[in-house]
Design a protein around this motif. Structure first.
Motif, mmCIF file in Angstrom:
data_model
loop_
_atom_site.group_PDB
_atom_site.id
_atom_site.type_symbol
_atom_site.label_atom_id
_atom_site.label_comp_id
_atom_site.label_asym_id
_atom_site.label_seq_id
_atom_site.Cartn_x
_atom_site.Cartn_y
_atom_site.Cartn_z
ATOM 1 N N CYS A 122 -5.906 -1.110 -1.845
ATOM 2 C CA CYS A 122 -6.769 -0.087 -2.425
ATOM 3 C C CYS A 122 -6.717 -0.233 -3.944
ATOM 4 N N ARG A 147 -5.840 7.260 1.879
ATOM 5 C CA ARG A 147 -5.185 8.180 0.941
ATOM 6 C C ARG A 147 -6.190 8.782 -0.036
ATOM 7 N N CYS A 148 -7.118 7.949 -0.558
ATOM 8 C CA CYS A 148 -7.977 8.453 -1.633
ATOM 9 C C CYS A 148 -9.474 8.220 -1.375
ATOM 10 N N PHE A 171 0.845 -1.204 0.000
ATOM 11 C CA PHE A 171 0.000 0.000 0.000
ATOM 12 C C PHE A 171 0.878 1.252 0.000
ATOM 13 N N CYS A 188 -5.327 3.206 -5.565
ATOM 14 C CA CYS A 188 -3.915 3.556 -5.343
ATOM 15 C C CYS A 188 -2.971 2.472 -5.853
ATOM 16 N N CYS A 210 -10.063 3.988 1.827
ATOM 17 C CA CYS A 210 -8.605 4.134 1.763
ATOM 18 C C CYS A 210 -8.221 5.456 2.426
#
Ligand SMILES: [Zn+2]
Length: 277
Positions: free
Chosen positions: A259, A241-242, A178, A262, A239
Motif C-alpha cells: 500500500c 487499512r486505508c 504491510f 501505509c 488497502c
C-alpha cells in the motif's frame, strides 16, 4: 506455492498420516525434479524402509526412512497429495506405502526431490546454510536485530534472505511489510528503532496467525489457502487499512505488493492519484 505456514500444516498432516507405513514402490513420473544423492545407490534402496519422521528445515521437508532421507524442496509450485488416484499432469513422484500414497506434483517442475542421506546434505543447494528458524525459541528480538543491523539490503530482500531468516517467501514477506507499515525497498539501515522492533513483532504475528488460519481451514493438502492475505496478489484492490489502491512493484526481480500510503519510504511525499481534490 508452499511457504512456511503451508509447510507447517503439511508437516502436521503427514506426521499423522504416515506412521507405520513402509515404502512399497517408488514411481518417478518426471525424473527432471529428482536428484539422487546417495553415493551411487538406486532410489530402490529406499524400498521396504519405514517412515520414521518428518522435519521441516526452512522451505524443505525432510522425510526420514531408516538411515535414508527424502528431502523435498517444493519451491514455487510444488504440491503434496495423499490421493491414491491422483492423476493430474503435474504429478512428478509417487511413493506407495502399504495403506497410503504420497504424491509430489509440480506443474512448473521448479522444485526438487532428493533421495539422499545426511552425509550428502551439503550437496543440496541452500539446505545447510539456512538461517535462524523463525518458529524456534532462538528467534528472539535480539537475534533478529543483530542480523538486521548488519544488513545493507533493502528490507524485503533481507526478509527473504534464507541465510539470515529461515524462511519467508514472496507472499509472507509482503504481508509482514504491510503489517509493519514499511516500504519494501527501504534499506535496512534507514529503519527507525521502533520500525525494527515492529518488523520483528510482525513476523511473529503474521506467521502465527497464518498457521492458525490455515490449520482451521482444513483444506485438502494440495490446495493453497491464501484468502487471508491482505496485500499479496491484490493489485488494484483497496488497502484494507486505508482504502488506497494496492500497487505492485518489482523489487530486485520479485513482484512485491504494498500500500503506497501505509508503507511509505522515509521522507517520501505520497501523492494519491486516485483522489480528486
Ligand atoms: Zn493503506
Amino acid at each position: 506455492m508452499p511457504e512456511l505456514p503451508d509447510l507447517v500444516i503439511i508437516q502436521e498432516r503427514l506426521v499423522q498420516e504416515l506412521p507405520g507405513e513402509i515404502i512399497q514402490a517408488i514411481e518417478i513420473v518426471d525424473p527432471i525434479v529428482v536428484r539422487n544423492l546417495t553415493g551411487g545407490q538406486s532410489e530402490n534402496s529406499f524400498l521396504n524402509l519405514p517412515f520414521e519422521g518428518l522435519e521441516r528445515n526452512g522451505p524443505f521437508l525432510n522425510f526420514q526412512f531408516g538411515s535414508k532421507n527424502l528431502v523435498i524442496h517444493p519451491m514455487l509450485a510444488g504440491r503434496f497429495s495423499l490421493d491414491p488416484k491422483y492423476k493430474k499432469k503435474d504429478l512428478c513422484v509417487r511413493i506407495r506405502f502399504q495403506n497410503k500414497v504420497l504424491n509430489y506434483a509440480d506443474d512448473v517442475r521448479m522444485g526438487k526431490v532428493y533421495f539422499t542421506e545426511p552425509e550428502y546434505y551439503n550437496q543440496i543447494p541452500k539446505y545447510t546454510d539456512q538461517g535462524i528458524n523463525l518458529l524456534s525459541d532462538e528467534f528472539t528480538e535480539e537475534e533478529f536485530l543483530n542480523r538486521l543491523n548488519k544488513s545493507r539490503q533493502q528490507t524485503r530482500a533481507f526478509l527473504m534472505d534464507q541465510t539470515k531468516l529461515s524462511a519467508l517467501g514472496n507472499a509472507y514477506a509482503d504481508e509482514v511489510l504491510f503489517d509493519a507499515k514499511i516500504h519494501p525497498k527501504t534499506p535496512c539501515y534507514k529503519l527507525q528503532e521502533e520500525e525494527k522492533k515492529q518488523l520483528y513483532l510482525s513476523i511473529k504475528t503474521i506467521l502465527t496467525n497464518s498457521i492458525e488460519y490455515i490449520r482451521k481451514k482444513q483444506a485438502p493438502l494440495d490446495v493453497k489457502v491464501r484468502d487471508h492475505v491482505k496485500v499479496r496478489n491484490r493489485k488494484n484492490e483497496p488497502c484494507p487499512r486505508c482504502g488506497t489502491t494496492i500497487r505492485r512493484a518489482n523489487v530486485l526481480g520479485h513482484d512485491s505488493f504494498f500500500c503506497p500510503n501505509c508503507q511509505r519510504m522515509a521522507g517520501e511525499q505520497f501523492i494519491d492519484w486516485n483522489k480528486t481534490y
